[in-house]
Enzyme design. Structure first.
Site, PDB file in Angstrom:
ATOM      1  N   LEU A   5      20.643  40.511 -80.234  1.00  0.00           N
ATOM      2  CA  LEU A   5      20.791  39.024 -80.286  1.00  0.00           C
ATOM      3  C   LEU A   5      21.831  38.046 -80.238  1.00  0.00           C
ATOM      4  O   LEU A   5      22.363  38.760 -81.200  1.00  0.00           O
ATOM      5  CB  LEU A   5      19.950  38.112 -80.584  1.00  0.00           C
TER       6      LEU A   5
ATOM      7  N   SER B 282      27.541  21.627 -70.239  1.00  0.00           N
ATOM      8  CA  SER B 282      28.104  21.654 -70.230  1.00  0.00           C
ATOM      9  C   SER B 282      29.845  22.720 -70.169  1.00  0.00           C
ATOM     10  O   SER B 282      30.497  22.329 -69.611  1.00  0.00           O
ATOM     11  CB  SER B 282      28.895  21.015 -71.702  1.00  0.00           C
TER      12      SER B 282
ATOM     13  N   ARG C 240       6.873  37.838 -72.326  1.00  0.00           N
ATOM     14  CA  ARG C 240       9.674  37.827 -72.311  1.00  0.00           C
ATOM     15  C   ARG C 240       8.890  38.671 -70.851  1.00  0.00           C
ATOM     16  O   ARG C 240       9.667  38.722 -69.851  1.00  0.00           O
ATOM     17  CB  ARG C 240       9.552  38.547 -73.339  1.00  0.00           C
TER      18      ARG C 240
ATOM     19  N   HIS D 136      28.843  32.389 -77.241  1.00  0.00           N
ATOM     20  CA  HIS D 136      28.602  31.796 -78.591  1.00  0.00           C
ATOM     21  C   HIS D 136      29.551  30.679 -79.381  1.00  0.00           C
ATOM     22  O   HIS D 136      30.379  31.165 -79.668  1.00  0.00           O
ATOM     23  CB  HIS D 136      27.567  33.079 -79.036  1.00  0.00           C
TER      24      HIS D 136
HETATM   25  C1  GRF Z   1      27.169  26.113 -76.444  1.00  0.00           C
HETATM   26  O1  GRF Z   1      27.762  25.723 -77.921  1.00  0.00           O
HETATM   27  C2  GRF Z   1      27.223  27.296 -76.705  1.00  0.00           C
HETATM   28  O2  GRF Z   1      27.753  28.361 -76.721  1.00  0.00           O
HETATM   29  C3  GRF Z   1      25.453  27.929 -77.154  1.00  0.00           C
HETATM   30  O3  GRF Z   1      24.864  26.708 -76.001  1.00  0.00           O
HETATM   31  C4  GRF Z   1      25.686  25.792 -76.133  1.00  0.00           C
HETATM   32  C5  GRF Z   1      25.049  25.474 -75.069  1.00  0.00           C
HETATM   33  O4  GRF Z   1      26.045  23.996 -74.411  1.00  0.00           O
HETATM   34  N1  GRF Z   1      25.294  29.002 -76.315  1.00  0.00           N
HETATM   35  P1  GRF Z   1      26.870  23.311 -73.004  1.00  0.00           P
HETATM   36  O5  GRF Z   1      24.679  23.141 -72.192  1.00  0.00           O
HETATM   37  O6  GRF Z   1      27.107  24.595 -72.222  1.00  0.00           O
HETATM   38  O7  GRF Z   1      26.542  21.544 -72.758  1.00  0.00           O
END
Ligand code: GRF
Length: 227
Positions: free
Chosen positions: A159, A28, A80, A124
């Site tokens: 992280l 999203s 990784r 985040h």
């Molecule tokens: C979001 O809440 C973003 O902050 C976190 O993971 C989620 C991803 O949502 N890192 P989307 O895939 O962008 O809908």
């Protein structure tokens, strides 16, 4: 004019920065970025959307909008280092000015992060440095904080850490559960990420000596907080 001449003339007449977006799932935030581009509010060219999961829903959304997509499946790589090398090779094939992590659920190696220093952003879902890692909304509810939100930051090897570009705050309301709080934060994510990427695209945002330099337009909307 053939496609090749077209590309050359596009590049000559178009100094827009190019962006690669990395996703793992729903996408999203990626959608919010693509929508801002489509509305003419975000002067970037989205060169590609890359997912580490072949089944990421966001891949379909991007493809439906004519954005090139690619998959670098972490399960197909032993470890990784090997995955990050393959991912960097794929990204660098698009020669982006900026790499945007949008719900990209992999921990990246130090070598990878250093390779993109100053041109790697993440979003985040908490007001960092509170609640790094997973389940941020549930943890915010458990702690009883009254203000929660999201953070756009440059990525460093630690992280969910790194110089903060912009944060958006939301209240935690009585009766909130994880879903209602997540939805309130997500709404803000969809505003701040296009904003931060636009600042980068307009050369207002850089990372210098590990610190954010930002020449944002003022005032910012009330819920947004930025240096
Ligand atoms: C979001 O809440 C973003 O902050 C976190 O993971 C989620 C991803 O949502 N890192 P989307 O895939 O962008 O809908």
């Amino acid at each position: 004019i053939g496609p090749k001449q077209n590309r050359t003339s596009d590049r000559d007449s178009n100094p827009m920065k190019s962006v690669v977006i990395l996703i793992s799932g729903r996408g999203s935030n990626m959608e919010a970025l693509l929508a801002a581009v489509a509305r003419g509010e975000l002067p970037v060219r989205v060169a590609a959307v890359i997912s580490n999961r072949p089944d990421a829903k966001g891949l379909e959304t991007a493809a439906a909008q004519g954005v090139p997509t690619a998959v670098v499946d972490h399960k197909a790589h032993a470890g990784r280092e090997a995955f990050d090398a393959a991912l960097a090779e794929c990204i660098d094939g698009y020669a982006p000015d900026l790499v945007v992590l949008a719900g990209f659920m992999r921990i990246l190696t130090e070598g990878f992060v250093r390779h993109y220093e100053g041109r790697l952003l993440n979003i985040h879902p908490s007001l960092l440095p509170s609640f790094p890692g997973l389940h941020t909304h549930q943890r915010a509810l458990e702690e009883g904080v009254r203000i929660h939100g999201c953070t756009v930051h440059f990525v460093t090897p630690a992280l969910d850490h790194g110089p903060v570009v912009v944060q958006a705050a939301v209240p935690v309301l009585d009766g909130d559960d994880e879903a209602t709080l997540a939805a309130r934060v997500l709404q803000q994510e969809h505003l701040v990420y296009p904003l931060a990427v636009r600042w980068f695209a307009e050369d207002r945002l850089t990372l210098e000596g590990g610190r954010v330099r930002l020449a944002a337009e003022r005032p910012l909307p009330a819920t947004l907080i930025s240096p």
